[in-house]
Design a protein around this motif. Sequence first.
Motif, PDB file in Angstrom:
ATOM      1  N   GLN A 147      21.797  74.570  27.342  1.00 53.02           N
ATOM      2  CA  GLN A 147      22.130  73.612  28.398  1.00 53.02           C
ATOM      3  C   GLN A 147      22.243  74.375  29.717  1.00 53.02           C
ATOM      4  O   GLN A 147      22.986  75.358  29.801  1.00 53.02           O
ATOM      5  N   HIS A 154      23.522  74.048  32.868  1.00 56.58           N
ATOM      6  CA  HIS A 154      24.709  74.300  33.687  1.00 56.58           C
ATOM      7  C   HIS A 154      25.837  74.921  32.879  1.00 56.58           C
ATOM      8  O   HIS A 154      26.948  75.056  33.377  1.00 56.58           O
ATOM      9  N   GLY A 184      23.280  67.993  26.780  1.00 60.89           N
ATOM     10  CA  GLY A 184      24.394  67.115  27.141  1.00 60.89           C
ATOM     11  C   GLY A 184      24.124  65.685  26.704  1.00 60.89           C
ATOM     12  O   GLY A 184      22.974  65.275  26.536  1.00 60.89           O
ATOM     13  N   GLN A 225      31.056  62.413  29.307  1.00 60.77           N
ATOM     14  CA  GLN A 225      30.931  62.335  30.761  1.00 60.77           C
ATOM     15  C   GLN A 225      29.616  62.964  31.205  1.00 60.77           C
ATOM     16  O   GLN A 225      29.092  63.858  30.554  1.00 60.77           O
ATOM     17  N   ARG A 226      29.140  62.463  32.334  1.00 56.66           N
ATOM     18  CA  ARG A 226      28.007  63.123  33.001  1.00 56.66           C
ATOM     19  C   ARG A 226      28.501  63.537  34.378  1.00 56.66           C
ATOM     20  O   ARG A 226      29.665  63.915  34.493  1.00 56.66           O
ATOM     21  N   VAL A 244      29.404  58.597  30.422  1.00 59.62           N
ATOM     22  CA  VAL A 244      28.004  58.349  30.034  1.00 59.62           C
ATOM     23  C   VAL A 244      27.863  56.878  29.618  1.00 59.62           C
ATOM     24  O   VAL A 244      26.920  56.198  30.000  1.00 59.62           O
ATOM     25  N   HIS A 250      32.907  67.451  36.833  1.00 57.83           N
ATOM     26  CA  HIS A 250      31.603  68.116  36.738  1.00 57.83           C
ATOM     27  C   HIS A 250      31.379  69.091  37.892  1.00 57.83           C
ATOM     28  O   HIS A 250      30.827  70.171  37.709  1.00 57.83           O
TER      29      HIS A 250
HETATM   30  C1  LIG Z   1      16.143  65.875  36.139  1.00 60.17           C
HETATM   31  C2  LIG Z   1      17.548  66.204  36.582  1.00 60.17           C
HETATM   32  N1  LIG Z   1      18.286  65.242  37.169  1.00 60.17           N
HETATM   33  C3  LIG Z   1      19.536  65.524  37.614  1.00 60.17           C
HETATM   34  C4  LIG Z   1      20.075  66.773  37.449  1.00 60.17           C
HETATM   35  C5  LIG Z   1      21.445  67.094  38.018  1.00 60.17           C
HETATM   36  N2  LIG Z   1      22.452  67.258  36.949  1.00 60.17           N
HETATM   37  C6  LIG Z   1      22.793  68.468  36.498  1.00 60.17           C
HETATM   38  S1  LIG Z   1      23.950  68.407  35.321  1.00 60.17           S
HETATM   39  C7  LIG Z   1      24.034  66.735  35.406  1.00 60.17           C
HETATM   40  C8  LIG Z   1      24.994  65.982  34.519  1.00 60.17           C
HETATM   41  C9  LIG Z   1      24.785  66.367  33.092  1.00 60.17           C
HETATM   42  O1  LIG Z   1      25.580  65.606  32.242  1.00 60.17           O
HETATM   43  P1  LIG Z   1      25.546  65.873  30.692  1.00 60.17           P
HETATM   44  O2  LIG Z   1      24.149  65.969  30.223  1.00 60.17           O
HETATM   45  O3  LIG Z   1      26.383  64.835  30.048  1.00 60.17           O
HETATM   46  O4  LIG Z   1      26.153  67.307  30.531  1.00 60.17           O
HETATM   47  P2  LIG Z   1      27.672  67.811  30.670  1.00 60.17           P
HETATM   48  O5  LIG Z   1      27.726  68.603  31.917  1.00 60.17           O
HETATM   49  O6  LIG Z   1      28.550  66.614  30.723  1.00 60.17           O
HETATM   50  O7  LIG Z   1      27.904  68.630  29.454  1.00 60.17           O
HETATM   51  C10 LIG Z   1      23.158  66.247  36.362  1.00 60.17           C
HETATM   52  C11 LIG Z   1      22.984  64.820  36.704  1.00 60.17           C
HETATM   53  C12 LIG Z   1      19.263  67.737  36.828  1.00 60.17           C
HETATM   54  N3  LIG Z   1      19.681  68.983  36.644  1.00 60.17           N
HETATM   55  N4  LIG Z   1      18.023  67.421  36.371  1.00 60.17           N
END
Ligand SMILES: Cc1ncc(C[n+]2csc(CCOP(=O)(O)OP(=O)(O)O)c2C)c(N)n1
Length: 899
Positions: A147, A149, A241, A274-275, A280, A419
Amino acid sequence: MGRQAHVVESDDNRDQQELEEWSEAFYSVMFNAGSDRAREILSRLQEIAGDSPSDRHTDLITPYVNSITIEKQASFPGDLVLEERLTAIMRWNALVMVMKANLAHADLGGHIASYASAADLFEVGFNHFFRAGDSHPESQPDLVYFQPHSAPGIYARAFLEGRFTEQDLTYYRQEITARKAGAIGLSSYPHPWLMPDFWQFPTGSMGIGPISSIYQARFLRYLEHRGIKDTAKQRVWGIFGDGEMDEPESLSALTLAAREGLDNLTWVINCNLQRLDGPVRGNSRIVDELEAHFKGAGWHVIKLLWGSDWDKLFKRDTDGILRRTLSATVDGQFQTFAANNGAYNRDNFFGQNASLAQMVSDLSDNQIDRLTRGGHDLEKIYAAFSAAVNHTGKPTVVLAQTKKGYGMGSAGQGKMTTHQQKKMSHEALLAFRDEFNIPLSDEQVENLSFCRPAAGSDEMRYLNRCRQILGGYLPWRRNEAEPVAVPTVAEYGRFALQASGRAMSTTVALVRMLGSLLKDNELGPRVVPIVADEARTFGMASLFRQFGIYSSLGQKYEPEDIGSLLSYREAKDGQILEEGISEAGAISSWVAAATSYAAHGKRMLPFYIFYSMFGFQRIGDHIWSAADQRARGFLIGATSGKTTLGGEGLQHQDGHSHLIASTVPNCRAYDPAFASELAVIIDYGMHAMMEHEEDFFYYVTVTNEVYSQVSLTEDVYPDIIKGMYQYSSLSSQKCQAKVNLLGSGAILKEVIAASEMLRDDWEVGSNVWSVTSYTELAREAATVERWNRFHPGREKQVSHLTQCLRNNDPVIAASDYVRALPQLLSQYIKTDYCVLGTDGFGRSDTRQTLREFFEINRYHIVISALHSLVVQGKISEDVCRKALATYHINVDAAPPWEC
Ligand SMILES: Cc1ncc(C[n+]2csc(CCOP(=O)(O)OP(=O)(O)O)c2C)c(N)n1
């Protein structure tokens, strides 16, 4: 009226009572005889109710409890205490890394909450499951899609493993500054381009990781079934995620994974509910939705929802009230419970019902607060992962429930805004330190010190031993693969190099060359032809029978066209990847093959042939990700151009793929006019990628317009690669002025015709240049210009473009692509430069009519040439007026880009 109401009420009561009795009976079966027996009974009842056994939607969503019962839970083989300590240290270092970057430079970004929720999942993977390999070509490491981030956590682990220094960590998200300071710049997300020894798969754009992992797992089977590599022990892991599952790409290939029986694939979805902006699924439950979706698609689903401390509560749940209450709670509410303390949860969750409240009466508020979700319990995670890897016949998804920002306390856990939180107060940090027992003093917390146990400590020995057992450190990108010899161009391209007027299209030439390459003893097996249900469009059906379409199941039917030379032959060792109508799927396969040299130690040469409009425009982000991971292969934009693809109209006619290609730094894009140019480009690209290991890939457009092909002499080959060569020079004694005409692709024919008309009808001489790549010309010209700017007083470098266009004669370029493409050269052409291109929406019509409509045909080229000479004062305006009249140009028509 009143009486009636009373009757309804008593009916309602009876219904309710009946429901309660059935529910109680069912819970009692579940509790006493187990969920399998309960399911059996449910099935029987459904049959009685007349449901078809194959149409049981209720099976798709099961109660909101763990799939693995305590009795079936594999026992944890590790040292719980040490692993928890190590995980805590990773959490700390990851959060400090983000905080340091943002305290020093306010706008660098980064995420704390995502890894905080995923840390336990990652750590169980690292300590017990993710197998690494060595650089031996037959090594079989697992391939892990991380993942994006959560990257700080992966760096934090690599730091403990001694792969990064403290200095490296302080340069998180500062790749440029880091290099100047002699440190490794840690990229924001997984980027093999920036960290080529570390990251394997770029996942920063959500959705691309999930679909890529599926096609990667399928590619492992392809390698195996084709006898290229034994991949039986390899597993693809994807940690994604729950919010990411909303991307269309994430779920679009689930059925492929199931159909192919990819039990070498395990997904772990971190369901922290959560996003970025919020829940979510605030008003329902993402786990239920994903469970139904994955099961429906044929996956094995493991729900990992509750930690070990819930086991005793479920044991007490004899009447099913706990299960019922959990099943009646929506995610938005679960998030609020996550964000609040034990007292709140006692009152608001357990307080909903007297027997629920009773169930936790012997627990303190603190104990209620610490009731963990499944994804934070190392033992439960281990059991789920172990069940996943042992499941055969299907891919498995583990739906792991966690808390976003786990451990960030009131500062972030479960908070709507967690986030994007990049900082924590001193008090919150102290609380974090205490919560996770991080061995740091208050002062060290204040200073945001990283934490690394001493080299010989139990923690470090344990950490390293786990990785040794699993074969080494991860992520790790290797860059070694044995070379594969490439045949000489004469062996497969002679017909094209010496075409001598033979009529054919460049598409036909490409398919013929591809057919020959496939037959080559050494390179042949490494060639991977890929199509997305357009093989017949491009005349590739002839390859079906000869080379077979890959199918892990072989061919279980007699194809309708069995006797035909073009028979649709599927085979387990088939070579062609026919991906159906999924450009996202086809490009994912292409990427798997194009990066096989790094991921599998095997150089492969993929050719993905597609409608050029459905390439960069539709799956441009995949191509960007391919570039990031240093893909090597050919992307073939067939039926290209806005006028060359006649009848298909507005949605199909591509005028801009080359423009987008120009933005991808390691994409070499070519628009050859002749089959001979194509052969030279293929030859050059193959040597560069398969022998010289250059991290460039090639985008080449071909068309289905049949026209006379020309032979080329070897001296122009290098110029074809540089981007332009002189095709002809026409003049006569009468000619008073001269122009340079630039053409490419099928429009070169119009340019050649214009050159003759200029000489014969208007007494203007011309040099005709075939421009094979505006992108390559512009890149080199930019490099040269920059060098000259930075080196005053030194002998000037001269670009290939300038070498070709040395005189002051006007230059006219005509392209089947948008004007902006030839305009890439504007800055470097020091004389009058006029560009004709195809701006605006496409149309269905004949090629001739379209070229007239877009004003890129021979007549418009002549008029533009004459006008440029008028601007230079070399001919009179009358000549232009006369030409407009002669060619019946409607000078009052609206420009095509406004129509
Ligand atoms: C195509 C795309 N759209 C938007 C983003 C921006 N973005 C990065 S993390 C995120 C939320 C991710 O949520 P989730 O998948 O639930 O992971 P979590 O951080 O909650 O574990 C978004 C919208 C991205 N990286 N790629």
